[in-house]
Design an enzyme around this catalytic site. Structure first.
Site, PDB file in Angstrom:
ATOM      1  N   GLY A 188       0.844  -1.190   0.000  1.00  0.00           N
ATOM      2  CA  GLY A 188       0.000   0.000   0.000  1.00  0.00           C
ATOM      3  C   GLY A 188       0.879   1.239   0.000  1.00  0.00           C
ATOM      4  CG  LEU A 189       3.799   1.495  -2.169  1.00  0.00           C
ATOM      5  CD1 LEU A 189       4.674   1.218  -3.387  1.00  0.00           C
ATOM      6  CD2 LEU A 189       4.661   1.664  -0.915  1.00  0.00           C
TER       7      LEU A 189
ATOM      8  CG  ASN B 262      -6.907   4.466  10.477  1.00  0.00           C
ATOM      9  OD1 ASN B 262      -5.987   4.552  11.288  1.00  0.00           O
ATOM     10  ND2 ASN B 262      -7.198   5.432   9.633  1.00  0.00           N
TER      11      ASN B 262
ATOM     12  CE  LYS C 139      -4.178   7.429  14.129  1.00  0.00           C
ATOM     13  NZ  LYS C 139      -5.244   7.268  13.185  1.00  0.00           N
TER      14      LYS C 139
ATOM     15  CD  GLU D  81      -7.950  13.785  14.263  1.00  0.00           C
ATOM     16  OE1 GLU D  81      -8.553  13.769  13.175  1.00  0.00           O
ATOM     17  OE2 GLU D  81      -6.915  13.121  14.488  1.00  0.00           O
TER      18      GLU D  81
END
Length: 317
Positions: free
Chosen positions: A10-11, A89, A167, A174
């Site tokens: 995954g780039l 995620n 996270k 957030e």
């Protein structure tokens, strides 16, 4: 710091920059992506062949089915002694399932919550890691290269799933902070007493208790578009806010601010809120308050000649 070889699957915006940061630190990165313009190998199978045992593969693809499918495929390619890292995620419960599946093949599994966005290449990425201590220790050269300089920016949060759980909570916080900045901006903009709203935000960046990177980004956004007129008031959610609230329910932990922030995002997607229609109707019913029709015209209310609302005594305001 010892140099290591790692496969990066995954780039995209995050994965590509992480691969570049690792290369700049002297590590050998072999990348795979479905985009032929960015990939180093044609398939996951070729990736496994290019890496020297014991292999380390970092998966950085969208959460959910894409991650599950990638891990399942890599599980058939990797061998005992290899380690697979999920840095997307993912939900922490998925991590536990993946760890069990790979453990049966003596393949290690690490979950890493990554924060840093498009700025991570320059500033480094905050890393929240879950997994076995021996596996984490083996991967420290990789983590040291990715994290920001200094003591902070990395934590071995706990067992498998702890990294993504940490996270998840980070993203929930957030949500709440972003909502507070947004509401503060709206109030400043609505009042006729403050002439320089962008300047007010900018003044908070030094010496105040709310100074933060998010505040810096808010100032940057206002510099580019002082009244945010180029944007539509519509905000997506990545799913982690929902997971945070579900975890709070599971553990009976009250999260009123984070929950309200998520619901505010839901409200942003309604051009004509059904709930607000009911609120307006009820206000008209119990107090004769004026309402607005769907065509935008002022409809009957307490001061309208056609108002025929006679609220019961106990409901009058």
């Amino acid at each position: 710091m010892a140099e290591m070889q790692i496969g990066m699957v995954g780039l995209g915006k995050m994965g590509g920059n992480m691969a570049e940061r690792l290369r700049r630190a002297g590590h050998d990165v072999v990348g795979y992506d479905r985009d032929p313009k960015t990939t180093d190998v044609a398939s996951l199978e070729e990736l496994g062949q290019r890496l020297q045992a014991p292999r380390v593969v970092w998966v950085m693809v969208p959460s959910g089915d894409p991650t599950r499918a990638t891990i399942e495929e890599l599980g058939e390619i990797l061998e005992p002694g290899d380690i697979l890292i999920d840095g997307g995620n993912s939900h922490y419960l998925d991590d536990q399932k993946h760890a069990e599946q790979l453990k049966a093949k003596n393949i290690g599994f690490i979950d890493v919550g990554v924060s840093g966005g498009v700025w991570g290449l320059k500033n480094g990425y905050a890393l929240m890691v879950g997994g076995e201590p021996a596996d984490v220790e083996r991967l420290m050269p990789i983590f040291e290269a990715l994290k920001p300089e200094g003591e902070d920016g990395f934590v071995h949060a706990g067992k498998v799933g702890a990294g993504h759980f940490a996270k998840m909570v980070h993203n929930g916080i957030e949500y709440g902070i972003m909502q507070s900045f947004a509401e503060g901006w709206e109030l400043l903009d609505a009042a006729d007493i403050v002439d320089d709203v962008p300047g007010t935000f900018k003044s908070w960046r030094t010496g105040t208790v709310i100074r933060s990177w998010l505040l810096d980004l808010a100032v940057r956004a206002l510099d580019e578009d002082p009244d945010l007129s180029d944007l539509k008031g519509y905000a997506q959610d990545s799913g982690e806010g929902r997971w945070t609230i579900q975890a709070a329910i599971d553990h009976a932990v009250p999260l009123p601010a984070i929950t309200a922030a998520l619901y505010a995002r839901f409200a942003s997607r309604q051009p004509d809120s059904p709930a607000m229609k009911m609120v307006a109707a009820l206000r008209n019913q119990f107090g004769g308050h004026a309402v607005t029709s769907s065509e935008g015209q002022h409809a009957k209310g307490a001061d309208s000649p056609g108002a025929d609302v006679v609220p019961p005594v106990e409901a009058q305001h």
